[in-house]
Design a protein around this motif. Structure first.
Motif, PDB file in Angstrom:
ATOM      1  N   GLY A 149       1.784  38.383 -25.125  1.00 57.20           N
ATOM      2  CA  GLY A 149       0.892  38.250 -23.971  1.00 57.20           C
ATOM      3  C   GLY A 149       1.364  37.271 -22.920  1.00 57.20           C
ATOM      4  N   PHE A 150       2.253  36.359 -23.295  1.00 59.13           N
ATOM      5  CA  PHE A 150       2.670  35.306 -22.366  1.00 59.13           C
ATOM      6  C   PHE A 150       3.441  35.860 -21.175  1.00 59.13           C
ATOM      7  N   SER A 151       4.414  36.716 -21.429  1.00 58.23           N
ATOM      8  CA  SER A 151       5.246  37.240 -20.350  1.00 58.23           C
ATOM      9  C   SER A 151       4.426  38.023 -19.332  1.00 58.23           C
ATOM     10  N   THR A 152       3.535  38.872 -19.834  1.00 58.20           N
ATOM     11  CA  THR A 152       2.718  39.670 -18.911  1.00 58.20           C
ATOM     12  C   THR A 152       1.820  38.767 -18.074  1.00 58.20           C
ATOM     13  N   ALA A 153       1.232  37.740 -18.700  1.00 63.09           N
ATOM     14  CA  ALA A 153       0.364  36.822 -17.961  1.00 63.09           C
ATOM     15  C   ALA A 153       1.129  36.112 -16.858  1.00 63.09           C
ATOM     16  N   VAL A 154       2.359  35.700 -17.152  1.00 65.23           N
ATOM     17  CA  VAL A 154       3.182  35.044 -16.133  1.00 65.23           C
ATOM     18  C   VAL A 154       3.528  36.028 -15.020  1.00 65.23           C
ATOM     19  N   SER A 155       3.917  37.251 -15.401  1.00 70.87           N
ATOM     20  CA  SER A 155       4.265  38.259 -14.390  1.00 70.87           C
ATOM     21  C   SER A 155       3.080  38.579 -13.486  1.00 70.87           C
ATOM     22  N   ARG A 156       1.895  38.759 -14.088  1.00 69.54           N
ATOM     23  CA  ARG A 156       0.683  39.020 -13.294  1.00 69.54           C
ATOM     24  C   ARG A 156       0.429  37.860 -12.338  1.00 69.54           C
ATOM     25  N   SER A 157       0.583  36.636 -12.848  1.00 71.02           N
ATOM     26  CA  SER A 157       0.291  35.455 -12.040  1.00 71.02           C
ATOM     27  C   SER A 157       1.245  35.325 -10.866  1.00 71.02           C
ATOM     28  N   VAL A 158       2.523  35.543 -11.110  1.00 75.48           N
ATOM     29  CA  VAL A 158       3.509  35.451 -10.029  1.00 75.48           C
ATOM     30  C   VAL A 158       3.201  36.467  -8.936  1.00 75.48           C
ATOM     31  N   ALA A 159       2.880  37.694  -9.336  1.00 69.69           N
ATOM     32  CA  ALA A 159       2.567  38.729  -8.351  1.00 69.69           C
ATOM     33  C   ALA A 159       1.333  38.359  -7.528  1.00 69.69           C
ATOM     34  N   ALA A 160       0.307  37.830  -8.194  1.00 65.66           N
ATOM     35  CA  ALA A 160      -0.919  37.468  -7.486  1.00 65.66           C
ATOM     36  C   ALA A 160      -0.687  36.276  -6.556  1.00 65.66           C
ATOM     37  N   ILE A 161       0.057  35.286  -7.033  1.00 70.69           N
ATOM     38  CA  ILE A 161       0.346  34.115  -6.199  1.00 70.69           C
ATOM     39  C   ILE A 161       1.068  34.531  -4.923  1.00 70.69           C
ATOM     40  N   ASN A 162       2.083  35.369  -5.075  1.00 71.45           N
ATOM     41  CA  ASN A 162       2.839  35.799  -3.899  1.00 71.45           C
ATOM     42  C   ASN A 162       1.988  36.665  -2.969  1.00 71.45           C
ATOM     43  N   ALA A 163       1.095  37.473  -3.533  1.00 72.64           N
ATOM     44  CA  ALA A 163       0.209  38.278  -2.690  1.00 72.64           C
ATOM     45  C   ALA A 163      -0.741  37.394  -1.889  1.00 72.64           C
TER      46      ALA A 163
END
Length: 365
Positions: A149-163
């Protein structure tokens, strides 16, 4: 051989690939698989003398039941945060063991975080064959470098932060983005670093507004677009602020607003700058797993059955130094896992720092 499997605690992407892998690996050996519903709560609802309760709280897992679930987020078995030792009627460990015995379960695979795996270690200490699988998007289970779950959470977070940069820039504000992480700031640290935000506040280091606010004002003014971005862990503390220790409660039952909202108010009051505040919260764990969490889920599932086949139980699966391994189920009770502040974090500048890389595992932990 009859194998049981359950998922407990918060859901994360990657649980379903692991469930599928456990099921198919067991079926290939001619074994049966029973999926218990709603974590440990499912056991508490089962009366072995009442077939209706068994049917409502457990499933027979076959190839058709797990077909295609690896593409889905969450867990098809559903989940709860129940701990049988703290049930309203007192410690229900004996009931859980009775259910396992009456349903003919020879070994149990448990997928969970700190709470779920604590009871798993307890059952293992009672002598029941257990394989624990660590999952949490906070990546804070002691004894393993990586949790499902860690990798997906980081990936989701990076995408949202940049958006969120587009809105923050358009209004020339300071964004405060709060991520899950009550005890460990690993998710915020890595997401903030990969999104290259201006400042990141983690759970391990209390933040001093007198130092952070001028830094954010400087970050904003130094950029032609006149905006700045700050990521903060939900478990972060603000120096000089009275807080309520209620993060373990559901958000609707907490006394204070989230730390991101509280920091944003301080920024507005102390600098006169407008803010954009966003709690990513459950969006971090929503949706399908990324490639890494699929891979780890599949691998952990296969390893769990291989160990049971070898009669090696009472173990927690782990990744250490990038290698799959396993440790005693009770090892997760022996310490706490948190950010290596000295090696990975600039506590004065509230930023990730990579002082050493050679020889480190992929996620630097």
């Amino acid at each position: 051989m009859r194998i049981g499997i359950l998922t407990g605690g918060g859901d994360v992407p990657g649980l379903n690939p692991c469930i599928r892998s456990v099921t198919l690996s067991a079926l290939d050996l001619g074994w049966q698989v029973v999926g218990f519903r709603r974590g440990w709560e499912g056991f508490l609802r089962i009366d072995p003398n009442d077939p209706a309760t068994i049917e409502a709280n457990s499933w027979t897992l076959d190839r058709e039941r797990v077909r295609g679930i690896d593409r889905l987020g969450g867990t098809i078995l559903h989940t709860s945060r129940a701990d049988p030792r703290t049930a309203e009627d007192g410690d229900q460990t004996a009931h859980v063991l009775h259910v396992l015995d009456r349903l003919g379960i020879d070994a149990l695979v448990t997928l969970g975080g700190d709470g779920t795996l604590r009871f798993s270690a307890h059952l293992a200490a009672q002598g029941f064959p257990i394989i624990s699988v660590p999952k949490t998007m906070d990546n804070d289970v002691y004894g393993t470098d990586y949790c499902i779950g860690f990798s997906t959470a980081v990936s989701r977070s990076v995408a949202a932060i940049n958006a969120l940069r587009t809105t923050t820039e358009s209004h020339e504000r300071i964004a405060v983005i709060e991520l899950f992480g009550r005890r460990s700031g690993e998710t915020a640290l890595l997401a903030g670093f990969l999104a290259q935000v201006d400042r990141t506040v983690i759970s391990e280091v209390p933040v001093d507004p007198a130092r952070l606010l001028p830094l954010l004002v400087e970050d904003r003014s130094s950029r032609p677009a006149n905006y700045a971005v700050c990521v903060i862990s939900e478990g972060a503390t603000i120096i000089g602020e009275e807080t309520a220790d209620d993060l373990a409660l559901p958000a609707t039952q907490r006394v204070l607003a989230g730390v991101g909202h509280r920091l944003a108010k301080m920024i507005e009051a102390g600098t006169g700058q407008g803010t954009v505040v966003q709690e990513l919260a459950y969006l971090m764990r929503a949706g399908e797993p990324d490639a890494l969490d699929r891979m780890v889920g599949f691998a952990f599932g296969g390893l769990a059955i291989q160990l049971i086949q070898q009669k090696v139980t009472g173990r927690m699966l782990a990744l250490k130094g990038g290698n799959y391994t396993h440790v005693p189920a009770g090892q997760m009770l022996e310490g706490t896992k948190s950010v290596d502040v000295a090696g990975l974090y600039d506590a004065e500048g509230y930023r990730a720092k990579l002082q050493r890389i050679e020889g480190m595992p992929m996620f630097l932990y």
